[in-house]
Design an enzyme around this catalytic site. Structure first.
Site, PDB file in Angstrom:
ATOM      1  CG  ASP A 124      -2.230   0.801   0.892  1.00  0.00           C
ATOM      2  OD1 ASP A 124      -2.181   1.689   0.025  1.00  0.00           O
ATOM      3  OD2 ASP A 124      -3.270   0.565   1.540  1.00  0.00           O
ATOM      4  CD1 TRP A 125       1.006   6.959   0.223  1.00  0.00           C
ATOM      5  CD2 TRP A 125       0.235   6.877  -1.868  1.00  0.00           C
ATOM      6  NE1 TRP A 125       1.258   8.167  -0.352  1.00  0.00           N
ATOM      7  CE2 TRP A 125       0.797   8.156  -1.649  1.00  0.00           C
ATOM      8  CE3 TRP A 125      -0.309   6.594  -3.121  1.00  0.00           C
ATOM      9  CZ2 TRP A 125       0.820   9.149  -2.615  1.00  0.00           C
ATOM     10  CZ3 TRP A 125      -0.287   7.593  -4.092  1.00  0.00           C
ATOM     11  CH2 TRP A 125       0.275   8.847  -3.840  1.00  0.00           C
TER      12      TRP A 125
END
Ligand code: NOJ
Length: 758
Positions: A302-303
């Site tokens: 994820d980011w």
């Protein structure tokens, strides 16, 4: 003795048990065993042998690729040139947030024609519930209990997104959530692993289509691996401290279903699980995902989840974080840049084996190959205008929204409105709103495309009926001055429809609420309208279940319309006027108040199940039941369940048992009923939930018509996690319900008997 469920694997189970006993994760080391070896095509083999380490790390790097609309043109130009330089030098393999076929083709041309190896970029975006044609939020669509419908919405999203240059969607989100405070409950399919698994598989099929190389399909990404939906106190990104049984039985099944449906990628979650962050969790991404499930795609973080390992207190610094994540099995680093900055040194220092890097690059390149990017890197720019927001897509969005709206109460058959109604008071902050109906993560959906409820209803009732509108109050905020005016409008009407709920931004990422009541002064507005004595219909537009006990107690008709998307207004008019007979059922329990949370139907019995007795498991200030149970939803007709039978009273391993019941439409209009199958394992070597969903079927019945609904149960349906790595059914007695929801239904019992040894 227990009956082993067949796909358990002996040595693997032992190995994984050992891994489990040692730790839920394991730290990076150079001589780590290899897992998830994916066969490479000739092209990918050649590329791998020709690429430098830096170029390989470029393929494992994903960068933001969109220009911000508030950038001034000069800043935007410089940023674009910098991005092109990175692409040209082979330092980036994927972009996210880039939109538009021409813009993406321009960047792709740099990758394909100007970089040394000509490897195309893979463009990822959050296509969650539609692209420009915004469908209802995923939680709403799960209320349809209709995998075919959900598959179609995902396919349409893919058609539009692919025409806009996207190759890969960061969806479906398959996280199970039993805490409606969590904002991302809107993006998933609710509280149940069985329903969640059906929806996960349907969405993967819809996004990916039959041919991943087709110009109308997207590579899908099941996220967030794993247990992101179980944060403490429903607070986003928070700690997950969970039993392994709950992890395996509740949170992993939808991921497994996505993998079995052929999902191309997974996203590692932000959260930790029992002390090991998911993004550094080798047990999860290598042992379970690749070794046990045989997943051959790639995993993206994820980011900035890679460098967040430092904040977690799991990695010393970004370099440590990069080594931990790649060792665990995260192939692509979303935006943190830790891989391309630090992994070359980790390889030089023999902390990370070059084979670990090669495995990841092979998986990413094979992912690109699987969608035909090497042959077809560009998007046909003529497609976009033909498909975006076309009539067919709008029509599907309208049908999905109508099928997702749950009729919670309809005392005195207020709905559908009948022909004696000549004046409708349409009230509330969401009654004439476009933007908020889109819901969270609406991609490139635009408020101006949304059909507001007021517009649709006014048009649908035609000339003979007046729709008088008053906003009443805002969604949030303290101004109550509009309530008196709304009461005046209601006083002059035959019926009042009050549309209340949440703004789109009140659910979604980082949008958790510690209070799940109607926000602002909306309850006051509903009370004032109810006090007029007119028949009142409340429509709840929200991204989560809201605690509305006063409304449920006092208002005769309630429909949960969720955030219904671009065609929300039309769908509301369809439901309110009876063009659609509601058939949706709740994919998540609606609590009476936030203090009951977490509340879900598949809870354990406890030693003191709640009764009127004092010393039992309940609160003293609220009934122990939810406001509305999982699986609940009414229709404009009524259904009766009769004649529950089981094909046999004993079942041997390898056999199946058929449960059946007759469902009759006892009302005056045609309708669909979603018939649900639940089981309970009465005694287990670990205690079992009081009910578990194991099947559902939709029946369409004309008034007076009956249908016998059959469900086949096998040992697999009775199995549960065996404390190791398999699923196992234990001999003993089981209860089976065929039911309209998780709190009612007809039941029968049977026994699973032990295999006789010869
Ligand atoms: C963070 C979110 O958690 C994830 O679901 C999303 O796909 C990425 N950002 C990219 O936008």
């Amino acid at each position: 003795m227990s009956i082993l469920f067949r796909h358990r694997t002996g040595w693997l189970s032992a190995l994984l048990t050992l891994a489990l006993l040692i730790s839920f994760g394991s730290r990076a080391q150079a001589d780590a065993p290899k897992a998830g070896q994916v066969a490479a095509s000739k092209r990918v083999k050649e590329l791998l042998s020709a690429m430098t380490l830096e170029e390989k790390l470029g393929q494992l790097t994903q960068r933001p690729g969109g220009m911000r609309s508030d950038d001034n043109p000069e800043v935007a130009r410089t940023k674009l040139e910098d991005l092109k330089t990175e692409i040209r030098e082979g330092r980036v393999g994927s972009l996210l947030g880039a939109f538009g076929a021409e813009y993406i083709n321009d960047l792709q041309r740099v990758a394909v024609e100007e970089s040394k190896h000509g490897i195309p970029l893979i463009i990822g975006n959050d296509i969650i519930h539609g692209c420009r044609t915004t469908f209802p939020i995923p939680l709403a669509e799960a209320a349809s209990w209709d995998p075919t419908l959900v598959e179609r919405s995902a396919h349409i999203a893919a058609v539009e997104a692919a025409a806009s240059g996207t190759d890969w969607t960061f969806a479906p989100m398959v996280d199970i959530c039993r805490d409606p405070r969590w904002g991302r409950v809107a993006e998933g399919s609710g509280e149940d692993p069985y329903l969640g698994a059906q929806m996960a598989a349907a969405r993967v099929r819809g996004f990916q289509g039959r041919d991943l190389r087709a110009p109308d399909s997207l590579l899908a990404c099941a996220k967030h691996f794993a247990a992101y939906g179980a944060p403490e106190a429903g607070k986003d990104y928070n700690t997950v401290d969970i039993s392994l049984a709950t992890f395996f039985e509740v949170h992993l099944p939808p991921f497994r279903a996505a993998v079995d449906a052929g999902v191309g990628t997974l996203m590692s979650a932000f959260n930790e699980i029992n002390g090991v962050p998911a993004t550094a969790n080798r047990f999860l991404m290598t042992d379970i995902l690749r070794r046990q499930w045989g997943f051959e795609g790639f995993v993206v973080s994820d980011w900035t989840a890679v460098t967040e390992l430092v904040a977690h207190g799991y990695a010393r610094d970004d370099a440590d974080a990069a080594a931990l994540a790649i060792h665990a099995g995260v192939d692509m680093d979303m935006t943190s840049q830790a891989y391309r900055t630090h992994l070359a040194k980790a390889v030089d220092e023999a902390r990370i084996d070059i084979r670990t890097i090669d495995d990841a690059v092979r998986r990413v390149l094979m992912g690109k190959e699987s969608i035909g990017l090497f042959e077809n890197p560009y998007t046909d720019t003529t497609l976009h205008d033909k498909v975006i927001l076309c009539d067919e897509h709008r029509h599907a969005a309208r049908e999905s929204a109508g099928r997702s709206m749950v009729l919670l109460k309809n005392e005195g058959a207020v709905l559908p409105l009948n022909s004696s109604v000549k004046k409708i008071a349409l009230i509330g902050p969401l009654a004439d709103n476009q933007r908020e109906l889109l819901g969270t993560w609406a991609s490139i959906g635009k408020a101006e495309d949304v059909i507001a409820i007021r517009t649709a209803l006014t048009e649908a009732v035609g000339d003979g009926v007046e729709v008088a509108y008053a906003k009443g109050c805002d969604i949030e905020g303290g101004d109550t001055s509009g309530i008196a005016g709304a009461v005046e409008v209601a006083n002059k009407s035959d019926v009042a429809i009050v549309v209340v709920g949440e703004a789109a931004g009140m659910s979604g990422e980082a949008s958790c609420r510690s209070n799940i009541d109607l926000p602002g002064h909306q309850l006051e507005l509903v009370k004032a309208i109810q006090a007029t004595g007119k028949p009142v219909v409340v429509l709840v537009a929200s991204g989560r279940p809201l605690a509305i006990p006063w409304v449920a107690e006092n208002v005769p008709a309630i429909v949960q319309i969720w955030h219904p998307g671009v065609e929300g207004g039309h769908a509301v008019a369809d439901v309110v006027l009876g063009k659609i007979n509601p058939s949706a059922k709740l994919p998540i329990t609606i609590p009476r108040n936030v203090g009951q949370v977490p509340i879900y139907y598949a809870h354990k019995s406890t030693g003191r199940p709640p009764t009127d007795q004092f010393f039992t498991s309940k609160y003293r200030d609220v009934p122990w039941t939810p406001l509305y149970p999982f699986g609940f939803g009414l229709s404009y007709t009524t259904f009766e369940y009769t004649g529950m039978t089981l094909s046999q009273s004993k079942m041997k391993p390898g056999e199946s048992i058929t449960a059946s019941a007759t469902v009759t439409n006892t009302g005056k209009v045609a309708g669909d009923e979603i018939v649900q199958l639940y089981i309970r394992d009465k005694v287990g070597s670990r205690t079992r939930p009081v009910r578990q969903l194991r099947g559902f079927k939709r029946v369409s019945l004309a008034p007076g018509e009956s249908q016998t609904v059959e469900f086949k149960l096998t040992e697999k349906d009775l199995a549960y996690w065996d404390n190791k790595f398999g699923f196992e059914a234990e001999p003993g007695e089981f209860v089976v319900w065929i039911a309209p929801n998780s709190a009612d239904g007809l039941s029968a019992e049977f026994e699973l008997i032990e295999q006789q040894r010869n």
